[in-house]
Write a protein that holds these residues in place. Structure first.
Motif: not given
Length: 110
Positions: A68-76, A83-89
């Motif tokens: 469920t990645v909707f924007s880039i860059p995304t770091t999981l 999944e510990f953390k999700r970082y967006g743009r």
């Protein structure tokens, strides 16, 4: 970073319980191209047990939608199969590294 082209590849790596970083990028994304080497350098320097993977969102839509990645860059970030953390743009590399230190040390201490 290893380029991932099949969902099974990344799922198998996550299931090993090793710390995993998955970087979602796009071919025409200038932010992706600038951020990737900075993340890669800092992770290798500070967290040698991490496995690093890259998913090209424009080529691998199945993997992108699975996570469920909707924007880039995304770091999981994955620790212990979760999944510990999700970082967006917009992300601070210094803050990113600082947030990973404690869980990394807890999960990977020898």
């Amino acid at each position: 970073m290893k380029i991932i082209q099949k969902l099974e590849q990344i799922q198998n790596s996550i299931n090993t319980s090793n710390p995993i970083l998955v970087y979602f990028s796009g071919e025409n994304c200038s932010v992706c191209k600038v951020l990737k080497p900075k993340i890669e350098e800092e992770i290798i320097k500070n967290f040698p047990k991490f496995e690093l993977f890259e998913v090209k969102t424009d080529l691998d839509k199945e993997i992108t939608s699975h996570f469920t990645v909707f924007s880039i860059p995304t770091t999981l970030i994955f620790f212990d199969k979760k999944e510990f953390k999700r970082y967006g743009r917009n992300m601070s590399i210094a803050l990113f590294i600082e947030e990973l230190k404690r869980p990394y040390n807890l999960m990977c201490e020898e």
